[in-house]
Scaffold this active site. Structure first.
Site: not given
Ligand code: PEP
Ligand code: MG
Length: 573
Positions: A190, A456, A503
């Site tokens: 992140h 993910d 995304c």
């Protein structure tokens, strides 16, 4: 002598500046007897006063730049530092036991922390976290070591850290922090994602940045090729200045496409939209020609503070984004907390496998007050733009139905109360768990859209932690296993007349884009800074040719074989 480190190019651009180490200082000490008690008490009081002055300055700065909610953390720390119930026992201990201030502080603070943490009360748990933080600061002053605080830098620097948490990254001052480099992390961690949305160059996963770089060293961060140079020669600096200028020129070329639609050479239109983390990122979306927002990661609204954002605060943020996009689509993802994104005020038990644990929709379905508050804020904001809602980490149809059911309940209550709510909010899911990708045909009959979360999806399909650079060789976006899952999702959506987007970071990857175009993806959501480059690439590709390339790739045997095939096909363009 220049030293060079190789890492992962996490965010484009080049920066040259002094290093600023963002590293936890060594706060070890030994307990000792003291002879002058008064002197020791006064040394302790001085450390408390210096910490207070420092915290006031940090609070004021946070207030100015990040808002009152973020500044509240420091306000709470100041309260701790004025609390006689904490300070009294520390001074008493110095006096009665004749021990050094460091030991007295640590022992008393540890006692309070243990006591508060064992209480079944959120508020007291937050206080425990405050005491821990404040103790560190006072201890640092007693030991004469500095606690780094990047929000207070007043000159241009490059931050060097072992890793940056998303909230560390959110607090970096964009005016002075020109770039960062870390020892660990990958392109989809992140901190890397945030660097791209903040438009600051970053190289992560260098393994030894903190071991090799000292405060004040001049360093070059090359976020284009993933290199860091320490104390470069003047010749190398000159070379990099040229490289930076060439990159700026390239960006100026791409900028010509800012108001254009994204159309392939053979006339096929796709949507290029942006991933954002806060309302502040909206400007970047517009400036980079984004056709909307494909992923608004709302969790950043909950991070870097010490209590939940209220419904009103959330409503204001969502409304600001919807209004800023002026009717263009905005896909908002409901809270995806867990994994590497923690909320200190939501103290969840430590888990062995947080990425496979109690997170995202799993948490929201259980903590329904929190979830319902967010949904109400979103529903109210829907009157101000083109809102679409998506749920993260959906693994079963049951989860989707339950989440959508809660959304509809909240909507009905608002409508009954006379609150204006849009009547056509699409409700979709992120496809980031292989079970969902495999069952896409069944999901497609119930959802309005899919957005494939490859960050993910790849880690779960390959069983390779996205944060762990040691196994980054297994993190293979072009592996036919991933491409087949993507195809399954896109085909399932189209069969039901729905749309499929992506995304995850793969959507902005130059090698993946030709394949995704060929697989029929409708919407590509990426960091805003990648949009124009992607638009330029797509305008040079023929959809029909890419369909052929994708069909071949689906039957190739390895990630590398696909990579080479795409390179060869695109090079001729
Ligand atoms: C993803 O998993 O691809 C995604 C977009 O979500 P995040 O990176 O926030 O986990
Ligand atoms: Mg995800």
């Amino acid at each position: 002598m220049t030293t060079m480190l190789n890492g992962i190019a996490a965010s484009n651009g080049i920066a040259i500046a002094k290093a600023y180490r963002l590293i936890e200082p060594d706060l070890s000490f030994s307990k000792s007897d003291i002879s002058n008690v008064e002197e020791e008490v006064s040394r302790f009081q001085k450390a408390v006063e210096t910490s207070k002055t420092e915290l006031q300055a940090i609070r004021d700065k946070a207030n100015e730049e990040l808002g009152a909610d973020k500044a509240a953390i420091f306000e709470a720390h100041l309260l701790v530092l004025s609390d006689p119930e904490l300070l009294g026992p520390i001074e008493d201990k110095i006096k009665s036991e004749k021990v050094n201030a460091e030991a007295a502080l640590k022992e008393v603070a540890d006692m309070f922390v243990t006591m508060f943490e064992s209480m079944d009360n959120e508020y007291m748990k937050e206080r425990a976290a405050d005491i821990r933080d404040v103790t560190k600061r006072v201890l640092a002053h007693l030991l004469g070591v500095q606690i780094p605080n990047p929000s207070m830098v007043t000159e241009e620097v490059i931050v060097v850290a072992e890793d940056l948490t998303p909230s560390d990254t959110a607090q970096l001052n964009r005016q002075y922090v020109l770039a960062f480099t870390t020892d660990i992390g990958g392109r989809t961690s992140h901190s890397a994602i945030m660097a791209r949305s903040m438009e600051i160059p970053a190289v992560v996963g260098t393994k030894e940045a903190t071991a090799s770089i000292q405060n004040g060293d001049i360093i070059i961060v090359d976020g284009l090729d993933g290199q860091v140079h320490i104390n470069p020669t003047p010749e190398l600096i000159a070379e990099y200045k040229e490289k930076a200028a060439a990159y700026e020129q390239q960006k100026a070329e791409w900028a010509k496409l800012i108001n254009e639609k994204t159309v392939s050479k053979d006339g096929h239109h796709v949507e290029l939209v942006a991933n954002i983390g806060t309302p502040k990122d909206v400007k970047g979306v517009i400036d980079n020609g984004g056709e909307g927002v494909g992923l608004y990661r709302t969790e950043f609204l909950y991070m870097g503070r010490d209590s939940f954002p209220t419904e009103e605060e959330q409503f204001e943020s969502y409304k600001a984004v919807l209004e800023g996009l002026e009717g263009k689509p905005v896909v908002v993802r409901t809270l995806d907390i867990g994994g590497d994104k923690e909320l200190p005020y939501l103290s969840l038990p430590h888990e062995m496998n947080p990425f496979l644990g109690f997170r995202a929709i799993r948490l929201c379905l259980e903590e329904q007050d929190m979830f319902r508050t967010q949904l109400r804020a979103l529903l109210r904001a829907s009157a101000y733009g083109n809102l679409k809602i998506m749920f993260p980490m959906i693994a079963t149809l049951g989860e989707f139905r339950e989440a959508k059911g809660i959304l509809l309940e909240e909507k009905a209550k608002l409508v009954e109360a006379g609150v204006k709510v849009s009547d056509d909010i699409e409700v979709g899911i992120m496809v980031e768990i292989p079970s969902t990708a495999v069952m896409a045909d069944l999901f497609a009959t119930e959802v309005d859209f899919f957005s494939i979360g490859t960050n993910d999806l790849i880690q779960y399909t390959m069983a390779a932690d996205r944060m762990n650079e040691r196994i980054s060789y297994l993190y293979q976006p072009y592996n036919p296993a991933i491409l087949r899952l993507v195809k399954n999702v896109v085909d399932a959506a189209h069969k039901e007349g729905k749309w499929a987007g992506m995304c995850g970071e793969m959507a902005g990857d130059e090698i993946a884009i030709p394949l995704l175009l060929g697989l029929g993806l409708d919407e590509f959501s990426m960091s805003a800074t990648s949009i124009l480059k992607a638009r330029s690439l797509i305008s040079r590709l023929s959809k029909e040719e890419m369909e052929g390339l994708a069909a071949k790739a689906l039957n190739m045997k390895t990630n590398d074989e696909v990579l080479e095939a795409v390179k060869a096909a695109v090079e001729q363009k």
